[in-house]
Write a protein that holds these residues in place. Sequence first.
Motif, PDB file in Angstrom:
ATOM      1  N   LYS A 153       0.828  -1.209   0.000  1.00 19.67           N
ATOM      2  CA  LYS A 153       0.000   0.000   0.000  1.00 19.67           C
ATOM      3  C   LYS A 153       0.864   1.262   0.000  1.00 19.67           C
ATOM      4  O   LYS A 153       0.601   2.203  -0.742  1.00 19.67           O
ATOM      5  N   VAL A 154       1.887   1.290   0.852  1.00 18.36           N
ATOM      6  CA  VAL A 154       2.628   2.554   1.016  1.00 18.36           C
ATOM      7  C   VAL A 154       3.922   2.620   0.212  1.00 18.36           C
ATOM      8  O   VAL A 154       4.516   3.689   0.106  1.00 18.36           O
ATOM      9  N   CYS A 155       4.372   1.492  -0.328  1.00 10.70           N
ATOM     10  CA  CYS A 155       5.643   1.487  -1.068  1.00 10.70           C
ATOM     11  C   CYS A 155       5.467   0.967  -2.497  1.00 10.70           C
ATOM     12  O   CYS A 155       6.366   0.301  -3.025  1.00 10.70           O
ATOM     13  N   GLY A 156       4.335   1.286  -3.102  1.00 14.04           N
ATOM     14  CA  GLY A 156       4.087   0.812  -4.467  1.00 14.04           C
ATOM     15  C   GLY A 156       5.202   1.205  -5.423  1.00 14.04           C
ATOM     16  O   GLY A 156       5.741   0.371  -6.168  1.00 14.04           O
ATOM     17  N   ALA A 157       5.580   2.482  -5.380  1.00 20.18           N
ATOM     18  CA  ALA A 157       6.605   2.986  -6.306  1.00 20.18           C
ATOM     19  C   ALA A 157       7.948   2.310  -6.034  1.00 20.18           C
ATOM     20  O   ALA A 157       8.687   1.965  -6.964  1.00 20.18           O
ATOM     21  N   GLU A 158       8.256   2.120  -4.750  1.00 22.79           N
ATOM     22  CA  GLU A 158       9.548   1.532  -4.381  1.00 22.79           C
ATOM     23  C   GLU A 158       9.617   0.062  -4.811  1.00 22.79           C
ATOM     24  O   GLU A 158      10.669  -0.410  -5.263  1.00 22.79           O
ATOM     25  N   LEU A 159       8.529  -0.664  -4.647  1.00 16.49           N
ATOM     26  CA  LEU A 159       8.507  -2.067  -5.079  1.00 16.49           C
ATOM     27  C   LEU A 159       8.666  -2.148  -6.592  1.00 16.49           C
ATOM     28  O   LEU A 159       9.361  -3.026  -7.115  1.00 16.49           O
ATOM     29  N   GLU A 160       8.041  -1.205  -7.294  1.00 19.99           N
ATOM     30  CA  GLU A 160       8.115  -1.200  -8.750  1.00 19.99           C
ATOM     31  C   GLU A 160       9.542  -0.974  -9.232  1.00 19.99           C
ATOM     32  O   GLU A 160       9.976  -1.577 -10.215  1.00 19.99           O
ATOM     33  N   LEU A 161      10.269  -0.088  -8.531  1.00 25.09           N
ATOM     34  CA  LEU A 161      11.672   0.151  -8.908  1.00 25.09           C
ATOM     35  C   LEU A 161      12.463  -1.158  -8.954  1.00 25.09           C
ATOM     36  O   LEU A 161      13.386  -1.317  -9.747  1.00 25.09           O
ATOM     37  N   TRP A 162      12.125  -2.082  -8.064  1.00 22.81           N
ATOM     38  CA  TRP A 162      12.823  -3.370  -8.001  1.00 22.81           C
ATOM     39  C   TRP A 162      12.091  -4.463  -8.763  1.00 22.81           C
ATOM     40  O   TRP A 162      12.514  -5.623  -8.731  1.00 22.81           O
ATOM     41  N   GLY A 163      10.978  -4.116  -9.401  1.00 28.85           N
ATOM     42  CA  GLY A 163      10.187  -5.126 -10.097  1.00 28.85           C
ATOM     43  C   GLY A 163       9.699  -6.208  -9.154  1.00 28.85           C
ATOM     44  O   GLY A 163       9.567  -7.374  -9.533  1.00 28.85           O
ATOM     45  N   ALA A 164       9.405  -5.814  -7.902  1.00 25.58           N
ATOM     46  CA  ALA A 164       9.043  -6.815  -6.891  1.00 25.58           C
ATOM     47  C   ALA A 164       7.549  -6.823  -6.629  1.00 25.58           C
ATOM     48  O   ALA A 164       6.900  -5.779  -6.653  1.00 25.58           O
ATOM     49  N   GLU A 165       7.033  -8.000  -6.389  1.00 24.97           N
ATOM     50  CA  GLU A 165       5.637  -8.126  -5.970  1.00 24.97           C
ATOM     51  C   GLU A 165       5.593  -8.811  -4.617  1.00 24.97           C
ATOM     52  O   GLU A 165       6.338  -9.761  -4.383  1.00 24.97           O
ATOM     53  N   VAL A 166       4.713  -8.338  -3.741  1.00 18.91           N
ATOM     54  CA  VAL A 166       4.633  -8.979  -2.425  1.00 18.91           C
ATOM     55  C   VAL A 166       3.852 -10.281  -2.558  1.00 18.91           C
ATOM     56  O   VAL A 166       2.923 -10.375  -3.352  1.00 18.91           O
ATOM     57  N   PRO A 167       4.250 -11.307  -1.786  1.00 18.26           N
ATOM     58  CA  PRO A 167       3.553 -12.592  -1.851  1.00 18.26           C
ATOM     59  C   PRO A 167       2.114 -12.432  -1.372  1.00 18.26           C
ATOM     60  O   PRO A 167       1.853 -11.667  -0.441  1.00 18.26           O
ATOM     61  N   GLU A 168       1.213 -13.123  -2.034  1.00 15.41           N
ATOM     62  CA  GLU A 168      -0.174 -13.155  -1.567  1.00 15.41           C
ATOM     63  C   GLU A 168      -0.556 -14.603  -1.348  1.00 15.41           C
ATOM     64  O   GLU A 168      -0.249 -15.462  -2.163  1.00 15.41           O
ATOM     65  N   PHE A 169      -1.179 -14.873  -0.218  1.00 17.98           N
ATOM     66  CA  PHE A 169      -1.462 -16.271   0.140  1.00 17.98           C
ATOM     67  C   PHE A 169      -2.571 -16.292   1.179  1.00 17.98           C
ATOM     68  O   PHE A 169      -2.772 -15.322   1.910  1.00 17.98           O
ATOM     69  N   ASP A 170      -3.293 -17.404   1.217  1.00 18.01           N
ATOM     70  CA  ASP A 170      -4.282 -17.590   2.276  1.00 18.01           C
ATOM     71  C   ASP A 170      -3.613 -18.212   3.489  1.00 18.01           C
ATOM     72  O   ASP A 170      -3.771 -17.782   4.600  1.00 18.01           O
ATOM     73  N   THR A 171      -2.844 -19.267   3.196  1.00 15.06           N
ATOM     74  CA  THR A 171      -2.125 -19.909   4.275  1.00 15.06           C
ATOM     75  C   THR A 171      -0.734 -20.262   3.753  1.00 15.06           C
ATOM     76  O   THR A 171      -0.408 -19.969   2.600  1.00 15.06           O
ATOM     77  N   ILE A 172       0.093 -20.833   4.600  1.00 13.85           N
ATOM     78  CA  ILE A 172       1.455 -21.199   4.201  1.00 13.85           C
ATOM     79  C   ILE A 172       1.608 -22.702   4.429  1.00 13.85           C
ATOM     80  O   ILE A 172       1.314 -23.181   5.533  1.00 13.85           O
ATOM     81  N   PRO A 173       2.036 -23.452   3.404  1.00  9.64           N
ATOM     82  CA  PRO A 173       2.161 -24.900   3.588  1.00  9.64           C
ATOM     83  C   PRO A 173       3.229 -25.261   4.617  1.00  9.64           C
ATOM     84  O   PRO A 173       4.140 -24.483   4.885  1.00  9.64           O
ATOM     85  N   GLN A 174       3.090 -26.465   5.183  1.00 10.83           N
ATOM     86  CA  GLN A 174       4.053 -26.964   6.169  1.00 10.83           C
ATOM     87  C   GLN A 174       4.500 -28.362   5.760  1.00 10.83           C
ATOM     88  O   GLN A 174       3.716 -29.130   5.214  1.00 10.83           O
ATOM     89  N   ILE A 175       5.732 -28.671   6.072  1.00 10.04           N
ATOM     90  CA  ILE A 175       6.223 -30.029   5.865  1.00 10.04           C
ATOM     91  C   ILE A 175       7.232 -30.328   6.976  1.00 10.04           C
ATOM     92  O   ILE A 175       7.986 -29.431   7.384  1.00 10.04           O
ATOM     93  N   THR A 176       7.229 -31.547   7.470  1.00 10.33           N
ATOM     94  CA  THR A 176       8.227 -31.875   8.498  1.00 10.33           C
ATOM     95  C   THR A 176       9.594 -31.993   7.826  1.00 10.33           C
ATOM     96  O   THR A 176       9.694 -32.276   6.624  1.00 10.33           O
ATOM     97  N   LEU A 177      10.627 -31.777   8.597  1.00 11.73           N
ATOM     98  CA  LEU A 177      11.982 -31.882   8.045  1.00 11.73           C
ATOM     99  C   LEU A 177      12.202 -33.271   7.434  1.00 11.73           C
ATOM    100  O   LEU A 177      12.747 -33.404   6.337  1.00 11.73           O
ATOM    101  N   LYS A 178      11.719 -34.287   8.140  1.00 14.08           N
ATOM    102  CA  LYS A 178      11.894 -35.663   7.675  1.00 14.08           C
ATOM    103  C   LYS A 178      11.251 -35.848   6.297  1.00 14.08           C
ATOM    104  O   LYS A 178      11.873 -36.379   5.367  1.00 14.08           O
ATOM    105  N   ASN A 179      10.021 -35.363   6.179  1.00 18.79           N
ATOM    106  CA  ASN A 179       9.335 -35.488   4.892  1.00 18.79           C
ATOM    107  C   ASN A 179       9.974 -34.616   3.810  1.00 18.79           C
ATOM    108  O   ASN A 179       9.975 -34.980   2.637  1.00 18.79           O
TER     109      ASN A 179
END
Lengths: 434, 434
Positions: free
Chosen positions: B255-281
Motif C-alpha cells: 500500500k505505502v511502497c508501491g513505487a519503491e517495489l516497482e523500482l525493483w520489479g518486486a511483488e509482495v507474496p499473496e497467500f491464504d495460508t502457508i504450507p508446512q512439511i516436516t523436516l523428515k518429509n
Amino acid sequence: MERILIALLPDFVGKEVIVKGWVHRIRQLGGINFVILRDRTGTVQTVFQKSEELSGIRNEMVVEVGGKVVSEPRAPGGIEIHVNSCRLLGDVYYGTSIPLEISNQRAFDRAELGPVLEHRPLSLRNSKVQAIFKIESELIWAFRQFLKQRGFTEIFTPKIVASGTEGGAELFKVEYFEKTAYLAQSPQFYKQIMVGVFERVFEVGHVYRAEKHDTSRHLNEYLSLDYEMGFIDDEQDVIAVEIELLKYMFSHTKKVCGAELELWGAEVPEFDTIPQITLKNALQLLEEKYGKRAKSKADLDPEGEMLICKYFKEETGTELVYITHYPTSKRPVYTMPDDKNPEVTRSFDLLFKGLEVTTGSQRIHDYAMLVKNMEKFGLKPEDFDFYLQVFKYGMPPHGGLAIGAERLTKQLLDLPNIRMAALFPRDIASHSLP
Amino acid sequence: MERILIALLPDFVGKEVIVKGWVHRIRQLGGINFVILRDRTGTVQTVFQKSEELSGIRNEMVVEVGGKVVSEPRAPGGIEIHVNSCRLLGDVYYGTSIPLEISNQRAFDRAELGPVLEHRPLSLRNSKVQAIFKIESELIWAFRQFLKQRGFTEIFTPKIVASGTEGGAELFKVEYFEKTAYLAQSPQFYKQIMVGVFERVFEVGHVYRAEKHDTSRHLNEYLSLDYEMGFIDDEQDVIAVEIELLKYMFSHTKKVCGAELELWGAEVPEFDTIPQITLKNALQLLEEKYGKRAKSKADLDPEGEMLICKYFKEETGTELVYITHYPTSKRPVYTMPDDKNPEVTRSFDLLFKGLEVTTGSQRIHDYAMLVKNMEKFGLKPEDFDFYLQVFKYGMPPHGGLAIGAERLTKQLLDLPNIRMAALFPRDIASHSLP
C-alpha cells in the motif's frame, strides 16, 4: 471454550467462562476461599467451593480456571468467578515462601532496589513495575508516530563502530574478529549521513557509555530516541519540533496509560511552549537568585539543574526548560558555532524536573568548516574519513537531538533511580549483568 | 516564502515557489539549461535562463531554487520550474568527478558492491537504494503495528549479556569494566522472562553473531524482529500469528511502497495460508523428487532450501513454506520436544524463496524439565541462574519466533546480497567497520 481476558469479564456476567493467569494472591476469609487471579489485563477474584481445592495452590502458579461470572458488589471491580474447574498450566519451584511480595504493594514498596533487581523476573510482575514499562513503551510509540507523521523516516544504524562520536572516551571495546571495535555512544554520524538521504530521520536504539558513574541518573546501556533533520534555519527549528513532539508523547501517554500514571501519582506536563535561557544567563541567575557560584562556566551541576527548574516552575509553571548556547569547547566537534559569537554554540539541553533529558544542536554542514574544527579540537580528520565523506557531497543545514528514554520515564514518574526505568539495567555494579 | 516539497508541486502550477534539494543532474540540451533537483519526495526539472547561471553548479550541491511552476508535457511528471533565483545551501568538495553516478541508474546498476559500500554516504542517495530502506522501515512499522493491535507489548532488552542463549559459540566479546561480557545473539531469555510479565511481547533490535561466514546471506549484526507469546496450545499458535502478521506486513508495504517495489520489479507474496512439511518429509521429498541425498538428517542445506521452495511454488503457488519438527539435538536447549516423539521438537523454520527468514518454536515452560534438558545438553544449570529464575515462578506454555529483517527484505526484492539490505553492514570483511 475460548479464554476470556480478565478485563473483558464484566461483559460475561451470568455466563460460564474460562480464564487463564497467575495465582496473584490466596485469601481465606470467614470460611470462604478466594484466589485472586492475574492476567495481562488485570486481576479478578475467584471463589473456590471447598478449602481442599486450594491445597497445593501457591502464588504465581499458572492456572486455567472455569466458572461462572457473578455480580458481587463486595468484590473488587464488582464481579467474581464461582469456580467449577481449575487446571494447572505452569508449576512453581520456589522454596517455602516467595522472595518478593509482588501482590502486596505496601510490602513491595518497602523492598530495596538491590533485591528487586536481583529477582527481576519476579519483580517485573508487580503492577506498579509493569506500569513503568507500559508507559515507557507508549512514550516511544508516540515518539515514532509523531515523527513519521512529520515526514521522518525510521533508520537502524550499527552499534558496532570503529570510533567514538565524541572523541573516544568512555567507549566499550568489542573484539571484532581481528580488530578492536567499540559500542556506539550515539547514532550521531550515521543519522547525519542519513540526512543526506531522507532529509529527516529518526532512530530508537541502544547506545553505550562506559562511564564509571554509579549514580541514580546514569546507565551504561540506555535507549536513545534520536532525530535529525535537514533544511533548518537554525537550532530553533529542532527545538520547535521537539516541543510539539513532547506534547504529543505526553498526551498520547495520558490517553492510553491513565491507570498506570495514577499508580505512580504522576501527571504529564502540560504547556504551550517551553522557556529558554542561555547557559550564561542561567549561571548568572543562579548566582543572583540563589547565591550559587558556579565552579565551571561551561555547564550546570546537578544542583544548578534543580534550581533552574525550580525557578522556571515558579515563574512560568512549566517543569521543562531549555538551556542554550553552551561553550564551543564543551560541545562535540560537529556542533555549529553561533555566528554572532563563536565562543558559544547553537546547542541546547532540555531539563525536566531538574534533570537533563535531551541534548541537541545545529550541526556543522560545511566540509571545510568541519575539517578546520576537527583540527582545532586536536582531532585527525583522517580518522573520520567515512563520516567526512558525506560532507563532500553536499549537506543541507541540519540539526537534531537525542532524548534519553529512561531519563524521561524516570522524571515523568518521579522514580528515585533510573535503574527502575530499565527492564534489565546495565550499570557498573556487579548485579547488573545477567 | 515557505519551502514546497517536490511531490506537491503539481498543486502549484502557475505559482511562484521555493524548492530546496540536491542537484541531481545537469543537462544542457539544444541551448536549454536543465537542472534536475532532488528532495526526499522526488525530482523535478528546473530550467535556468542562461548557461552562465549554471557555472559552478555541480552534482549533489544543495540549493534553494525560486521560480515559477509551469506545465510542460515534455518534462518528466508534466511540470518544470522556470528559475528566477538560486542560492547555495551546501557546497560539494569532491574532485573533478563524483565517484558513483547515483543519478544514472544504468551506470549505478553496473557498479560493484565493494565501491557501493565504500561510498555508502553517496550510494544511499540513489533512488533504488533508498527504496530498499523505505521498504524495510515500513515492513518493521507494520510488524509493530500488527502485534500491538493483538495485545503484544513492545520491550527493549539489553544487548550486553553475560552468556549466550544458544550455548556460547559465535559471541562477540565486550570488555565490560572488569568483566568479560558478550553481545546478545538473541533476546531469547529476556523475551521469555517478559512473557511472565506481559504474556505477549515483541522487540525490534540488533542481535550479534560472530560467525566467520562471508556469504551473501549472513550479517554479523542484524535486525531481529522477535515476538513471544504465552498461553498457547502448541507451536501452531505461534505459526498462526505469523501467517496473519506476514499478510499484514506485505499488504501494508504494498500500500505505502508501491513505487519503491516497482523500482525493483518486486511483488509482495499473496497467500491464504502457508504450507508446512516436516523436516523428515522434506528430506524424503528432496530424494524422491530431485534425487538429492541429504548429507545431514538434521537440517536442509542451501540447495535443499531452494528446491523445497521451488517444489511448493509449483505445487501450491506460494513462495513461503514452513519446515517443522527439527531434531531435538539440533535445536536450542529451551525448545519443547514433541510429546509424541521426543527425538524431534515443536520447532519450525520459515523459508521464503529458498532462504530461511524465521526460526521459532514452542519453548519448555516447566522448570524441572528445562533443568533436566540443560543437563542432557551438557550445560550447567547454575550458569543460567538468572534465566532459570523465571521458571520458578510459574510460566504458561509459550512460544515465539524471530524474523531476520534484512533477510526478509532481501528475499522480497530478490537482492543478490544481504549487505544491500543493511544501511551500514557489519561483516567479517575489512570495509565493513566504519
